[in-house]
Motif scaffolding. Structure first.
Motif, short mmCIF file in Angstrom:
data_model
loop_
_atom_site.label_atom_id
_atom_site.label_comp_id
_atom_site.label_asym_id
_atom_site.label_seq_id
_atom_site.Cartn_x
_atom_site.Cartn_y
_atom_site.Cartn_z
N ARG A 167 0.57 -1.13 -0.22
CA ARG A 167 -0.06 -0.06 -0.11
C ARG A 167 0.76 1.30 -0.13
NH1 ARG A 167 -5.23 -1.14 1.79
NH2 ARG A 167 -5.38 1.15 1.51
N ILE A 168 2.04 1.15 0.41
CA ILE A 168 2.75 2.47 0.51
C ILE A 168 4.04 2.43 -0.28
CG2 ILE A 168 4.20 3.89 2.36
CD1 ILE A 168 2.13 3.12 4.33
N SER A 169 5.01 1.45 0.00
CA SER A 169 6.18 1.51 -0.73
C SER A 169 6.27 1.25 -2.14
CB SER A 169 7.04 0.33 0.01
OG SER A 169 7.50 0.39 1.23
N LEU A 170 5.38 0.16 -2.58
CA LEU A 170 5.30 -0.01 -4.09
C LEU A 170 4.67 0.96 -4.77
CD1 LEU A 170 4.92 -3.57 -4.45
CD2 LEU A 170 6.66 -2.27 -5.16
N PRO A 171 3.35 1.85 -4.23
CA PRO A 171 2.92 2.96 -4.97
C PRO A 171 3.78 3.85 -4.89
CG PRO A 171 1.27 1.69 -3.44
CD PRO A 171 2.65 1.11 -3.34
N SER A 172 4.43 4.32 -4.05
CA SER A 172 5.33 5.46 -4.18
C SER A 172 6.53 5.27 -4.89
CB SER A 172 5.70 5.97 -2.50
OG SER A 172 6.90 5.52 -2.22
N ALA A 173 6.91 4.05 -5.13
CA ALA A 173 8.29 3.69 -5.88
C ALA A 173 7.78 3.58 -7.42
CB ALA A 173 8.80 2.35 -5.35
N ALA A 174 6.48 3.33 -7.65
CA ALA A 174 6.00 2.96 -9.08
C ALA A 174 6.43 3.91 -9.97
CB ALA A 174 4.41 2.93 -8.87
N PRO A 175 6.54 5.30 -9.89
CA PRO A 175 6.70 6.23 -11.03
C PRO A 175 8.20 5.81 -11.53
CG PRO A 175 5.62 7.33 -9.46
CD PRO A 175 5.85 5.82 -8.81
N LEU A 176 9.15 5.77 -10.22
CA LEU A 176 10.34 5.30 -10.58
C LEU A 176 10.71 4.11 -11.25
CD1 LEU A 176 13.11 7.31 -10.48
CD2 LEU A 176 13.50 6.52 -8.06
N ILE A 177 9.98 3.07 -10.87
CA ILE A 177 10.22 1.68 -11.34
C ILE A 177 9.79 1.96 -12.91
CG2 ILE A 177 9.35 -0.51 -11.31
CD1 ILE A 177 8.99 -0.18 -8.38
N PHE A 178 8.44 2.72 -13.12
CA PHE A 178 8.28 2.62 -14.54
C PHE A 178 9.16 3.49 -15.33
CE2 PHE A 178 5.95 4.14 -18.24
CZ PHE A 178 5.31 3.02 -18.59
N THR A 179 9.86 4.50 -14.72
CA THR A 179 10.96 5.20 -15.61
C THR A 179 12.05 4.05 -15.99
OG1 THR A 179 10.36 7.00 -14.40
CG2 THR A 179 12.53 7.02 -15.66
N GLY A 180 12.41 3.41 -14.89
CA GLY A 180 13.38 2.33 -15.32
C GLY A 180 12.89 1.37 -16.38
N ILE A 181 11.92 1.08 -16.39
CA ILE A 181 11.06 0.12 -17.30
C ILE A 181 11.16 0.86 -18.86
CG2 ILE A 181 9.23 -1.07 -18.30
CD1 ILE A 181 8.50 -1.71 -15.45
N ARG A 182 11.09 2.22 -18.60
CA ARG A 182 11.05 2.90 -19.94
C ARG A 182 12.52 2.99 -20.56
NH1 ARG A 182 9.02 8.53 -19.66
NH2 ARG A 182 10.80 9.48 -20.90
N ILE A 183 13.33 3.29 -19.65
CA ILE A 183 14.94 3.35 -20.23
C ILE A 183 15.21 2.00 -20.71
CG2 ILE A 183 17.21 3.64 -19.15
CD1 ILE A 183 16.08 5.41 -17.22
N SER A 184 14.53 0.90 -19.99
CA SER A 184 15.18 -0.25 -20.29
C SER A 184 14.45 -0.80 -21.75
CB SER A 184 14.69 -1.36 -19.51
OG SER A 184 15.55 -1.49 -18.24
N ALA A 185 13.35 -0.23 -22.09
CA ALA A 185 12.47 -0.28 -23.15
C ALA A 185 13.62 -0.08 -24.54
CB ALA A 185 11.10 0.14 -23.44
N SER A 186 14.20 1.25 -24.40
CA SER A 186 14.90 1.68 -25.32
C SER A 186 16.22 0.94 -25.53
CB SER A 186 15.18 3.29 -24.97
OG SER A 186 14.18 3.95 -24.97
N ILE A 187 16.70 0.50 -24.48
CA ILE A 187 17.88 -0.21 -24.48
C ILE A 187 17.53 -1.59 -25.05
CG2 ILE A 187 19.64 -1.33 -22.96
CD1 ILE A 187 19.20 0.89 -20.95
N GLY A 188 16.62 -2.25 -24.66
CA GLY A 188 16.44 -3.47 -25.21
C GLY A 188 16.17 -3.84 -26.37
N LEU A 189 15.51 -2.48 -27.08
CA LEU A 189 15.69 -2.71 -28.62
C LEU A 189 16.63 -2.61 -29.23
CD1 LEU A 189 13.05 -2.51 -30.72
CD2 LEU A 189 13.59 -0.47 -30.96
N ILE A 190 17.43 -1.82 -28.76
CA ILE A 190 18.91 -1.87 -29.44
C ILE A 190 19.56 -2.89 -29.05
CG2 ILE A 190 21.22 -0.68 -29.04
CD1 ILE A 190 19.62 2.25 -28.50
N VAL A 191 19.36 -3.72 -28.19
CA VAL A 191 20.37 -4.85 -27.61
C VAL A 191 19.48 -6.20 -28.58
CG1 VAL A 191 20.50 -6.80 -25.99
CG2 VAL A 191 20.71 -4.39 -25.51
#
Lengths: 284, 279
Positions: free
Chosen positions: A193-217
């Motif tokens: 209820r607290i840790s994951l929701p408050s970390a969610a935006p940063l986690i999603f940013t990580g996924i987004r960065i990874s999405a670009s890297i992943g395509l290149i890889v």
């Protein structure tokens, strides 16, 4: 904090299209649409000029208009589209795999001080190994197909997601956690209820960065490992069979467009799902 | 380090320091030991035990004559050429990225017009351009350095644009009120304000540069760490291949540490000036 460039970017608000997203009125939106169109047209004209004055033979570097014509041909060619799909499939599976692995591990590392301390040397040593350096090993172990690709993608895309999860969970407002504890919430409830929701935006940013890297890889591994399918293996094939540079560059440009589309898609999801974050930032 | 230290005696401080170090390295060492045991049990040629990799690494890189500081031939054939190309490409990327980024970032209009094209160029996978680079620039170091620079310039370029564009208006107004010359404005206000973002971009660029260094050595190459790894795979020398991979891990670790140190020195004023709000 200086240990995570991804986190810095997230914090700094790395949104080059913010001018577009932030525009409230239709007029501003139209103006930026005009700028995008005008900018791209000018970019094309400059390229066309450079490639047409004959600095280098056209077999080596074809004219920009030739490349664009080839791109249009490729985009309606079902055989090429099949390669694009193969690339996207490996990309999606690899990225999903990395997310499923890194988020739980990141939560564990981020919540436990001991786990954080113990894992940081391991991460610091493993993260800099470029996934392309693992291509020779991956070929021996898994051949030149789908499995090899997804494992390399998962390896490369794990790190931004893992680190952003660690920082996100680690930086949860301690007052919120303490308050929850005072109300007798269980550790697990606090996490969900607290840790994951408050970390969610940063986690999603990580996924987004990874999405670009992943395509290149994916494309890189298809090309360097001469995989059996994908945009990368198409590029390798046309460059080896007669060196059709227009097809090589058209394939690379289409890969670039796919990359831009993926990034915009994730940016859009980010703004929709975490609108409160931008609202909060604007209010500050 | 730990709040549990109650007495101030040197002995307990030493013990707590040692436990802290032990905790830091326990997992890493544990994993290596586990790998050793599993590898020795399984006897798979694909996963040689760490001791065998270490032994081979010493043979390859640290068995030279004393006159060369014990550095083996491998250092001169593989590591130094790789490092040279990496640093040359990375420096080129930084120089181009910061210069162009500042020029573009200072004008909101220009950056708006250029942004879509730059986003597109950045998204083109570096490896996909290898065939073009080989045709245009041959297979010598020039091609590899250009590829590294082209592939790693984008994060530093885009972050410089973003950084120079978003200087606090108060700072710019103050500079204007004091009639600061343009040059001083650039060097004393704009670039320092953009520095944290530029450094964040440079760190990502460095990681990309290492990747592209390997990419450039996997194709039509005759030396370098990437070449060594690929060659070992073709000749089925799996221990040699693992040595190359481990070497890259060490190299990445050291490069990262050195970069952090430089960043720390360069940005120490920033942390001091902004205090906790920026941290």
């Amino acid at each position: 904090m200086s240990d995570a460039p991804e986190a810095t970017i997230a914090r700094a608000g790395f949104h080059p299209w913010k001018a577009l997203a932030g525009s409230r009125t239709a007029r501003r939106r139209a103006a930026s649409a005009f700028r995008i169109a005008f900018g791209l047209a000018a970019f094309f004209l400059v390229l066309e000029f450079i490639t047409s004055i004959g600095l280098v033979p056209a077999i080596y570097l074809p004219r920009a208009s030739t490349i664009v014509a080839r791109m249009v041909e490729l985009m309606v060619d079902p055989k090429f589209l099949k390669q694009v799909l193969a690339t996207l499939e490996a990309w999606a599976v690899g990225l999903a795999l990395a997310t499923l692995i890194s988020v739980p591990i990141g939560v564990l590392i981020g919540t436990s001080e001991l786990a954080y301390k113990m894992s940081s040397p391991v991460i610091e040593f493993m993260r800099p190994i470029p996934s392309v350096a693992l291509i020779p090993l991956a070929i021996l172990l898994w051949g030149q197909g789908f499995t090899m690709k997804i494992i390399l993608v998962a390896y490369a895309t794990t790190w931004p997601i893992l680190l952003n999860t660690v920082y996100g969970v680690h930086d949860v407002d301690p007052i919120a956690v303490e308050t929850a504890r005072c109300f007798g919430l269980k550790q697990r409830t606090i996490l969900w209820r607290i840790s994951l929701p408050s970390a969610a935006p940063l986690i999603f940013t990580g996924i987004r960065i990874s999405a670009s890297i992943g395509l290149i890889v994916v494309i890189g591994s298809e090309l360097l490992a001469s995989a059996d399918s994908g945009i990368g293996s198409y590029i390798l094939f046309v460059s080896l069979n007669g060196g059709h540079m227009d097809s090589v560059l058209a394939g690379a440009a289409i890969a670039g467009i796919v990359g831009v589309l993926i990034n915009s898609l994730f940016g859009m999801i980010d703004r929709r799902a975490f609108a409160w974050r931008y609202f909060g930032a604007a209010a500050q | 380090m730990s709040p549990r230290v109650r007495s101030n005696t040197a002995a307990s401080a030493l013990i707590s320091a040692l436990t802290s170090i032990a905790a830091r390295w326990a997992l890493g060492l544990g994993l290596i030991v586990l790998w050793q045991i599993l590898a020795m049990r399984a006897g798979s040629i694909f996963f040689p035990p760490p001791t065998q990799i270490a032994k081979r690494a010493v043979e390859l890189w640290l068995s030279g004559p004393p006159s060369r500081l014990f550095l083996g031939d491998g250092v001169f054939q593989d590591i130094l050429p790789s490092l040279f190309r990496l640093l040359a490409g990375f420096s080129l990327a930084i120089a181009c990225g910061i210069t162009l980024g500042t020029l573009i970032g200072r004008s909101r209009r220009i950056s708006d017009y250029l942004d879509p094209s730059l986003q597109f160029l950045r998204a083109i996978p570096g490896p996909a351009l290898v065939p073009v680079f080989i045709l245009l620039l041959g297979t010598e170091s020039t091609m590899r350095i250009t590829l590294i620079a082209f592939g790693s310039v984008w994060p530093v370029l885009l972050n410089t644009i973003e950084g120079t564009r978003t200087v606090e208006p108060v700072q710019l107004d103050t500079a204007a009120a004091f009639k600061l010359p343009r040059r001083a404005l650039l060097w004393r206000i704009i670039l320092p304000a953009a520095m944290p973002k530029i450094f964040a971009g440079m760190r990502i660029s460095l990681a990309l540069a290492v990747i592209l260094m390997v990419v450039s050595e996997l194709i039509a190459s005759t030396n370098g760490i990437g070449y060594r790894i690929q060659n070992a795979q073709i000749m089925f020398l799996l221990t040699d291949m693992w040595c190359g991979i481990v070497l890259l891990a060490f190299m990445g670790y050291i490069l990262n540490r050195v970069f952090l140190k430089i960043e720390d020195n360069a940005l120490s004023w920033h942390r001091g000036a902004r205090g906790r709000s920026a941290a």
